[in-house]
Design an enzyme around this catalytic site. Structure first.
Site, PDB file in Angstrom:
ATOM      1  N   PHE A  57      43.039  32.374 -13.687  1.00 15.27           N
ATOM      2  CA  PHE A  57      43.385  31.061 -13.150  1.00 15.27           C
ATOM      3  C   PHE A  57      44.886  30.999 -12.898  1.00 15.27           C
ATOM      4  CE2 PHE A  57      45.178  29.070 -16.999  1.00 15.27           C
ATOM      5  CZ  PHE A  57      44.574  29.780 -18.032  1.00 15.27           C
ATOM      6  N   ASP A  58      45.253  30.065 -12.058  1.00 19.58           N
ATOM      7  CA  ASP A  58      46.667  29.882 -11.728  1.00 19.58           C
ATOM      8  C   ASP A  58      47.169  28.636 -12.439  1.00 19.58           C
ATOM      9  OD1 ASP A  58      45.894  30.661  -8.250  1.00 19.58           O
ATOM     10  OD2 ASP A  58      46.130  31.962  -9.992  1.00 19.58           O
ATOM     11  N   VAL A  59      48.459  28.592 -12.662  1.00 19.19           N
ATOM     12  CA  VAL A  59      49.058  27.384 -13.223  1.00 19.19           C
ATOM     13  C   VAL A  59      50.254  26.982 -12.378  1.00 19.19           C
ATOM     14  CG1 VAL A  59      48.312  27.803 -15.610  1.00 19.19           C
ATOM     15  CG2 VAL A  59      50.530  28.668 -14.835  1.00 19.19           C
TER      16      VAL A  59
ATOM     17  N   TYR B 271      45.814  25.220 -11.823  1.00 19.94           N
ATOM     18  CA  TYR B 271      45.973  24.915 -10.395  1.00 19.94           C
ATOM     19  C   TYR B 271      45.105  25.822  -9.544  1.00 19.94           C
ATOM     20  CZ  TYR B 271      48.163  25.134  -5.785  1.00 19.94           C
ATOM     21  OH  TYR B 271      48.376  25.148  -4.435  1.00 19.94           O
TER      22      TYR B 271
ATOM     23  N   THR C 143      48.249  33.399 -13.610  1.00 23.82           N
ATOM     24  CA  THR C 143      49.352  33.484 -12.662  1.00 23.82           C
ATOM     25  C   THR C 143      50.155  32.195 -12.643  1.00 23.82           C
ATOM     26  OG1 THR C 143      48.145  34.993 -11.220  1.00 23.82           O
ATOM     27  CG2 THR C 143      49.994  33.824 -10.236  1.00 23.82           C
TER      28      THR C 143
END
Lengths: 201, 246
Positions: free
Chosen positions: B129-131, B142, B172
């Site tokens: 997952f992205d942050v 995000y 990420t």
């Protein structure tokens, strides 16, 4: 001719590529004739224990492997799951293993400080003859490890946190490596070269 | 502990290698297979290949490219980007990837990760997952195409993915991606400390010291590196580099 036994699991192409890179031929096959005619066998494997045994049974490979490995004593190398299938049983599954080696497969304990699966590069040590270079390391990906009954069957060990487990065993013509030589670049090539040339004897 | 991992991360777009900043404005760099061969010779620990177009286009992965890359790579290799079914993931693994990374699909169909993990083993399944910082400067989960992502706190979401069966997490930091600002050590430390599976951080790596700091100060298992390995010099000329294993 080396036969990489195809029972549906494992990085067969990578193993073949690496063997080719070190200058030998290998064929990926589930054909009984090919297995019988080969000079050496490799039993690859990635995935779950029961699935591995189910596939070997479903494809009718247990018998021909027993004949070639146990009766004819053909050199064979089990890689990762392939190595584990050679033992008596595994905590990962309910099925019996091939039982060629006096060992069982255990699960890494569930602990705060221990990340499972054991995934990453790690060192192997031991080895009576100096086949591998001093700081040989390999890529491991596993949640279960082999526990040998006889110390004399263990060729190399690896330490993960405070748990020492068998990374390479050898019982006569039968070898097993928990790590993935095909994913361990120069160390993997060194190991496969040693296996093919029977240097681990 | 296992040895810490340094992982070149290559981005694919329409089957070519690209590099982005904050995952925007892809700059075309060339043939991914060549990049893999170079990292081979330099004995890189492992590599990650992410297709940044697949998720957007809804296209199938290029399985023959994956086969080619996996065949060339003598180190483990993770593939991610637009994976949206168990069959697709299994086909990618069968094509030779060591692990698959699932990101956007986790918002759409949570059970896919679980099913896949059951079938192939959690060690082959990466939850990604992205942050990104919200308006108040707090890091939230995000996703460019899934607005619901930002309802999650990163640590909660990390736990959710692990509970569903992810054997590793790939996180990420979009704010830092491509920027050379350095990894957000504090953020990754918090996550890795509380999570029982290996955590790989991605976004912002600016030098060797930065990586050393991550391994000294956090329980992060691996550092994904993009720009630093691909670019060198003020004009961002395409150059692959790698350090000998420390």
């Amino acid at each position: 001719m080396i036969c990489i036994v195809d029972y549906g699991l494992g990085n067969m192409e990578s193993i073949k590529k690496m063997i080719n890179k070190i200058g030998t031929n290998a064929i990926i096959s589930s054909d009984k004739d090919v297995i019988e005619e080969s000079s050496m066998l490799i039993l690859p494997g990635v995935g779950a224990f029961d699935q591995g045994m189910i596939n070997l049974n479903k494809m009718g490979l247990k018998d021909v492997l027993y004949t070639e490995v146990i009766l004819r004593q053909k050199p064979i190398l089990g890689i990762c799951l392939g190595m584990q299938l050679m033992t008596k049983s595994s905590e990962e599954g309910t099925m019996k293993g091939l039982g060629w080696v006096k060992a069982v497969v255990k699960k890494f304990p569930q602990r705060q400080s221990l990340k499972v699966p054991h995934m990453g590069w790690n060192y192997v040590y031991g080895g009576q003859n100096q086949v591998l270079t001093d700081k040989a390391r390999f890529y491991f990906v596993h949640s279960y490890y082999v526990d040998n009954e006889n110390d004399s069957d263990i060729l190399y060990k690896t330490l993960y946190s405070d748990i020492e487990f068998t990374s390479v065993f050898k019982v006569g013509n039968i070898m097993g490596i928990q790590a993935h030589p095909e994913k361990s670049h120069r160390y993997g090539m060194e190991f496969l070269r040693g296996f093919i040339a029977n240097e681990f004897a | 502990m296992s040895l810490p991992r340094i992982i070149p991360t290559l981005l694919l777009s329409n089957y070519g290698l690209v590099k982005t900043v904050n995952y925007k404005s892809p700059n075309y760099l060339g043939d991914p297979v060549n990049a893999v061969k170079i990292f081979n010779d330099k004995n890189a620990d492992e590599i990650i290949l992410l297709d940044i177009q697949s998720s957007v286009n809804g296209t199938e992965p290029n399985y023959s490219l994956i086969k080619k890359i996996a065949g060339e790579a003598f180190m483990p290799f993770t593939y991610g980007g637009g994976i949206r079914s168990v069959e697709m993931a299994k086909r990618i693994l069968a094509s030779g990837a060591e692990k698959v990374s699932l990101n956007t699909i986790n918002y759409d169909s949570p059970r896919i990760l679980t099913e896949l993990s059951k079938e192939v083993g959690s060690q082959s399944v990466v939850g990604a997952f992205d942050v990104r910082k919200d308006w108040f400067g707090r890091k939230k989960v995000y996703n460019k195409n899934r607005k619901e992502a930002k309802a999650y706190e990163p640590l909660d979401y990390a736990r959710i993915l692990v509970d569903r069966g992810a054997g590793e997490l790939f996180i990420t930091d979009v704010d830092r991606e491509g920027t050379y600002k350095g990894y957000d050590i504090e953020f990754f430390a918090t996550i890795a400390e509380k999570i029982d599976v290996p955590v790989v951080c991605n976004g912002g790596c600016n030098n060797r010291q930065n990586i050393k700091e991550v391994f000294q100060k956090t329980e992060v298992s691996g550092c994904a590196v993009g720009s630093l390995f691909l670019y060198s010099g003020p004009h961002k000329a395409f150059l692959l580099s790698y350090w000998t294993y420390e």
